[in-house]
Design a protein around this motif. Structure first.
Motif: not given
Length: 552
Positions: A151-164
């Motif tokens: 879940y913590e990985l998901w939060k990092r992935v989502k933040a990076k994906y949305d930002r990038d």
């Protein structure tokens, strides 16, 4: 993806950070030159050939380049390409029983029966797609201990994906608008220039001659007023044609920006794009091995061809450039798309290189996430067990790798490190604040050495040559020197070659450089394990002294 000068960060990073030193007085082969006699921070390769290697016997070394593909017919490479002597070309039979049919010069893990993968998604996109159904709408309070890490990985992935994704869309829109605006202006100005030159004496227009032209005709008046408006701040001798040439060059740069960001938006961050239909494998079966085709060039081999030239372009044919190593055979293992490489392909590429005799593997690629790192780790451990040296580009984000991830890594998921691994940062030619390239990743505990990676002139497809830059270019300079050591001192092990390369670096203990990604000044010794620059001459001298001290 970390590779240079094409679609990812290498050259692009340098265009959006501090300006590198002026290249006008630097020789094209500066990275082969000697710091003492040539006054550039090169590898002293030519000095080594002139003073240490004359008449010395050598052994042919196989070097694998895991990359985008190589133009194996290039005039400067065709004589140094590896050939699988146990395979009969074109008979459609796996003669050597290695699982790969007609693998004459290597293998392509991102191709299939119906062609080759060119574009692919980024790993952050694939992870976003994988994790989104599980965690997008879940109540965080209901996440159990078993799924907490994911879940913590998901939060990092989502933040990076949305930002990038947003950043790349914004950049694409800006470049597209600017390109269209300047294209329209260029067309208008070209029309005006040709109209007025025809009306005048046919000579190139200056601001002064433009002002003197009769503007009574409506078309001429429009053209004259348009150009004068553009040249408002210029002096009377300003040449309209030269201005248009500069504008044309600027348009080329804008077009590169449009192409770069369109690939990112259309493919890299596209959640529905699937490249593996071409390959025909099962992308979820990470243990699958026998897929791909034998097209080791592929549709866009610029990056891999450039790397191959740095390592071993023919030194004796009086064409183009000279590679670093003079007795190598370069194996092309295609695994890098225009997007992020997949762990499955990387693992299989490493194993293929090792099983087919490579002593050194060039890995000029990297990414932020590695969902199947365990299979890459297994391949890396396998390479180390077979005495193969792995050389990896540190990446081009200006990041501290002691803190930030750049996969693959020598550090294993289950603990420990692979010893026969070198992590390479990029340097420039001057011993000043720009010595460490502005784009290069670094790390006091993570990056072993720096090597030339700015304005590196080498081979590109179609018998061409071009400057590219990035840690992707620094990596093969180290591979080339390693190949020299294996070639002229064939009894050395991979661990010994790594030790020699590290111990023989040129040090810059008191040199203050600009820390990549910042305006801070630090000493070079703070940015890598050795604090030094690879040097072929010193490495070969040290290898010779080791040989002399070894008991007979």
């Amino acid at each position: 993806m970390v590779f240079a000068g094409l679609t990812a960060q290498d050259v692009w990073a340098t265009q959006h950070t501090r300006t590198e030193p002026d290249t006008t007085t630097v020789p094209k082969d500066w990275f082969l030159r000697d710091p003492g006699s040539d006054h550039v921070q090169g590898l002293s390769v030519e000095k080594a050939y002139a003073t240490l290697l004359q008449g010395k016997p050598s052994k042919t070394v196989v070097v694998a380049v895991i990359d985008t593909g190589i133009d194996i017919e290039h005039e400067d490479l065709k004589d140094v390409i590896w050939t699988n002597e146990d395979e009969i070309p074109g008979n459609g039979i796996d003669d050597d029983k290695n699982g790969y049919v007609d693998d004459i010069h290597g293998w392509n893990f991102i191709g299939g029966k119906n062609g080759n993968v060119e574009n692919d998604t980024y790993e952050v996109t694939r992870e976003y797609v994988r994790l989104k159904p599980k965690y997008e709408n879940i109540d965080e309070k209901k996440i159990g201990k078993k799924n907490k890490a994911e879940y913590e990985l998901w939060k990092r992935v989502k933040a990076k994906y949305d930002r990038d994704l947003k950043a790349n869309k914004d950049q694409y829109d800006q470049y597209s608008q600017q390109y269209q605006l300047y294209m329209n202006a260029y067309g208008t100005l070209n029309f005006c220039d040709s109209t007025l030159r025809a009306r005048g004496d046919g000579k190139p227009l200056t601001k002064a001659s433009l002002t003197a032209l009769d503007g009574s005709n409506d078309t001429v008046r429009f053209a004259k007023e348009t150009l004068l408006r553009v040249l408002k701040e210029a002096d009377d001798n300003a040449n309209v044609t030269e201005f248009l040439d500069e504008l044309e060059e600027y348009l080329k740069q804008l077009k590169e920006g449009v192409d770069h960001y369109s690939v990112a938006v259309d493919y890299g961050y596209n959640q529905t794009f699937n490249s593996r239909d071409i390959v025909g494998d099962n992308p979820n079966d990470v243990n699958e091995k026998n897929y791909g085709n034998n097209d080791v060039e592929g549709p866009y081999a610029r990056h891999g061809t450039h790397i191959a030239g740095v390592i071993g372009a023919n030194r004796k044919n009086n064409l183009g450039i000279k590679g670093i190593a003079d007795n190598v055979r370069i194996m092309s293992v295609r695994a890098l798309p225009n997007g992020d490489e997949r762990d499955k392909d990387v693992a299989n590429a490493i194993r293929y290189a090792v099983d087919n005799g490579a002593q050194v593997v060039n890995m000029s690629f990297g990414k932020k996430f590695s969902p199947n790192k365990e299979i890459v780790d297994a391949a890396v451990k396998y390479a180390a067990s077979k005495g193969v040296l792995l050389v990896h580009a540190a990446g081009n984000d200006g990041d501290d790798l002691d803190v930030e991830a750049n996969f693959p890594t020598r550090t294993l998921l289950k603990g420990g490190e692979v010893k026969s691994w070198l992590e390479i940062g990029a340097s420039s030619w001057g011993d000043n604040e720009n010595f460490v390239a502005s784009f290069s990743n670094y790390g006091k505990k993570s990056v072993d050495v720096f090597a030339p990676g700015v304005e590196i002139y080498s081979t590109i497809p179609g018998n061409g040559y071009e400057d590219l830059q990035g840690t992707s270019m620094a990596c093969p300079t180290v591979v080339g020197v390693a190949a020299l050591l294996f070639s002229y001192y064939p009894d050395l092990t991979a661990d010994q070659v790594k030790t020699i390369l590290s111990q023989s670096t040129r040090k810059f203990d008191h040199l203050k450089v600009t820390k990549p990604g910042t305006t801070d000044e630090v000493t070079v010794s703070q940015l890598s394990i050795t604090g030094g620059l690879i040097n072929a001459y010193e490495a070969l001298k040290l290898a010779e002294s080791w040989k002399a001290s070894t008991p007979k």
